[in-house]
Design an enzyme around this catalytic site. Sequence first.
Site, PDB file in Angstrom:
ATOM      1  N   ASP A   1     117.615 -23.601  19.115  1.00 31.89           N
ATOM      2  CA  ASP A   1     116.618 -23.110  19.766  1.00 31.89           C
ATOM      3  C   ASP A   1     116.855 -21.494  20.240  1.00 31.89           C
ATOM      4  OD1 ASP A   1     119.036 -23.094  21.448  1.00 31.89           O
ATOM      5  OD2 ASP A   1     118.268 -24.508  22.897  1.00 31.89           O
TER       6      ASP A   1
ATOM      7  N   ARG B   1     129.687  -8.390  10.083  1.00 30.91           N
ATOM      8  CA  ARG B   1     130.741  -9.370   9.688  1.00 30.91           C
ATOM      9  C   ARG B   1     131.436  -9.360   8.287  1.00 30.91           C
ATOM     10  NH1 ARG B   1     129.009 -13.194  14.142  1.00 30.91           N
ATOM     11  NH2 ARG B   1     127.587 -11.699  15.217  1.00 30.91           N
TER      12      ARG B   1
ATOM     13  N   LYS C   1     122.513 -12.248  23.744  1.00 28.50           N
ATOM     14  CA  LYS C   1     122.714 -13.686  23.020  1.00 28.50           C
ATOM     15  C   LYS C   1     122.188 -14.682  23.883  1.00 28.50           C
ATOM     16  CE  LYS C   1     127.026 -15.756  21.307  1.00 28.50           C
ATOM     17  NZ  LYS C   1     128.562 -15.626  21.197  1.00 28.50           N
TER      18      LYS C   1
ATOM     19  N   GLY D   1     120.938 -16.379  14.767  1.00 30.31           N
ATOM     20  CA  GLY D   1     120.082 -17.452  15.327  1.00 30.31           C
ATOM     21  C   GLY D   1     119.536 -17.270  16.693  1.00 30.31           C
TER      22      GLY D   1
ATOM     23  N   ARG E   1     126.123  -8.484  25.249  1.00 28.64           N
ATOM     24  CA  ARG E   1     127.544  -8.370  24.452  1.00 28.64           C
ATOM     25  C   ARG E   1     127.575  -6.837  24.025  1.00 28.64           C
ATOM     26  NH1 ARG E   1     129.369 -12.554  19.919  1.00 28.64           N
ATOM     27  NH2 ARG E   1     127.579 -11.713  18.595  1.00 28.64           N
TER      28      ARG E   1
ATOM     29  N   GLY F   1     123.226 -15.808   9.685  1.00 30.67           N
ATOM     30  CA  GLY F   1     122.208 -14.719  10.607  1.00 30.67           C
ATOM     31  C   GLY F   1     122.139 -14.903  11.991  1.00 30.67           C
TER      32      GLY F   1
ATOM     33  N   ASP G   1     131.907 -15.607   9.105  1.00 28.66           N
ATOM     34  CA  ASP G   1     130.763 -15.110   9.726  1.00 28.66           C
ATOM     35  C   ASP G   1     131.366 -14.649  11.160  1.00 28.66           C
ATOM     36  OD1 ASP G   1     130.858 -17.919   9.497  1.00 28.66           O
ATOM     37  OD2 ASP G   1     129.460 -17.915  11.376  1.00 28.66           O
ATOM     38  N   ASN G   2     132.509 -15.219  11.697  1.00 31.04           N
ATOM     39  CA  ASN G   2     132.833 -14.671  13.163  1.00 31.04           C
ATOM     40  C   ASN G   2     134.008 -13.645  12.954  1.00 31.04           C
ATOM     41  OD1 ASN G   2     131.110 -16.495  14.197  1.00 31.04           O
ATOM     42  ND2 ASN G   2     132.574 -18.371  13.943  1.00 31.04           N
TER      43      ASN G   2
END
Length: 494
Positions: free
Chosen positions: A125, A183, A113, A92, A176, A90, A252-253
């Site tokens: 973080d 994905r 992002k 993050g 972005r 997900g 996921d990319n």
Amino acid sequence: MSPTKAPFSFDNSYQKLPGHFYAGVSPTPVREPRLIQLNKDLCKELEIDPEFLAENGVPFFSGNEAPQGAAHIAQVYAGHQFGNFVPQLGDGRAILLGEVLDRHGLRRDIQLKGAGPTPFSRRGDGRAALGPVLREYLLSEAMHALGIPTTRALAAVSTGESVQREGAEQGAIFTRVAASHVRVGTFEYFSAREDEVSLKQLADYVIHRHYPECLASERPYLKLLERVAERQTLLVSRWMQVGFIHGVMNTDNMAVSGETIDYGPCAFLDHYNPDMVFSAIDRGGRYAFSNQPRIAQWNLARFAETLLPFLDPAPEEALRLAMEVITKMPEQAEEHRMAGLRAKFGLATTAPEDAALFEGFFKLLQESEADFTLSFRALCAAAANTQSEAAELQFFSPPEAFDPWVKQWRSRCEREPIHPAERAVAMRQVNPAVIPRNHRVAEAISAASQSGDFSVFERLLNTLKRPFEAPRDFPEAVAQPLPHERVLRTFCGT
Ligand code: AMP
Ligand code: MG
């Protein structure tokens, strides 16, 4: 955070999907945001006011203020990372600001992002460091200028806060723009939970958003699989033609839209080596340069698995249909590869000996550790100057080693009714002079992070916008790295 002005005309659609597709989350404000870069051309494409954003955009690009109509969601997904399935990843550290319709009526996501933690941050973080933000800015805009489908860079801001990575680094936020952020891993998330209702909703969403032509098909989900496979095959072949290594082709990319996404430890080849790996975390070379078409196929097989319930009511038939699409991929990849190489070598027709001709060149490049980009530019120049001993061929070292190959190539070219000058022009339109070379990117990042000097970044960015012209005022952008300048390792920097 209270909504204020309305610089974006948001039209949010992902939010209309069921609540378990995402988590609502607001960005965490930052202390002292400053604009590093705003992409005014892209603003115009998105029909948002560049001048207004140049003056007033920082609060929005930093997450300190919510623009009116913001979606503020983090999307959930899963994914195979280096072959291992992770059932929940997900966003993050990414938060979807919202969707806009661009000048052509295409729906585009605007995402922050590094805007702070989300429910999917795990131990992260939720932040981004300045270096990776500048890197993604340069690389994604360079890819766009090369004509390769990619997410775009709308803006970058520094946060005035530090983030802890190897050491303390300056924080930044990257804005972005993507055709969408769905994905392969988004499909895997629901598939792993055997949630066919959600999977079908997701597939329908993707069809409506990216592949409406599937609706006319008798088997819309099979068509979807075919279309995604076609776009990924084409995308990866485009990467290979400019020497791009994504570096982390985890599922996921991989965006189902067919755009290059998630620029981490990616890099462009300097000297040609098909086994090249830059990413420090890719120890087994899974994502090596020449492995990329195979990995795209592997990822598409994972995508196909998620669609099986919708391909046919009979499981064996569903599997057969899926396999048919996946096994066709290498053949399609080969067609794209050959078409791309023909253009790179200046050929307009097909001949049986072409494959051997191209392989011969690559073998010589590898043996002599010649620069991938400059070698093709040398050929462009040699194409215009039809003397066998053309000065441009002195680029190759040693030039004699290339003589027999050059003779073969020349005689192949002569069989085509194209004027040499015309051939050279066409070749220069597909063989870039300027790529974002690792050492130049590193230089731009260190000038910005060590001395707050963003002029190196800006100059490189401006040069990368016209990759097919050798810039007179910045010859260093074209040159290959000297041995001591070579960057052989890249990092995710998350
Ligand atoms: P990536 O390797 O950047 O594709 O990220 C893999 C996963 O880690 C995704 O779920 C990201 O959202 C998450 N992630 C990466 N960096 C951070 C970070 N600094 N904080 C929170 N999550 C992160
Ligand atoms: Mg990622």
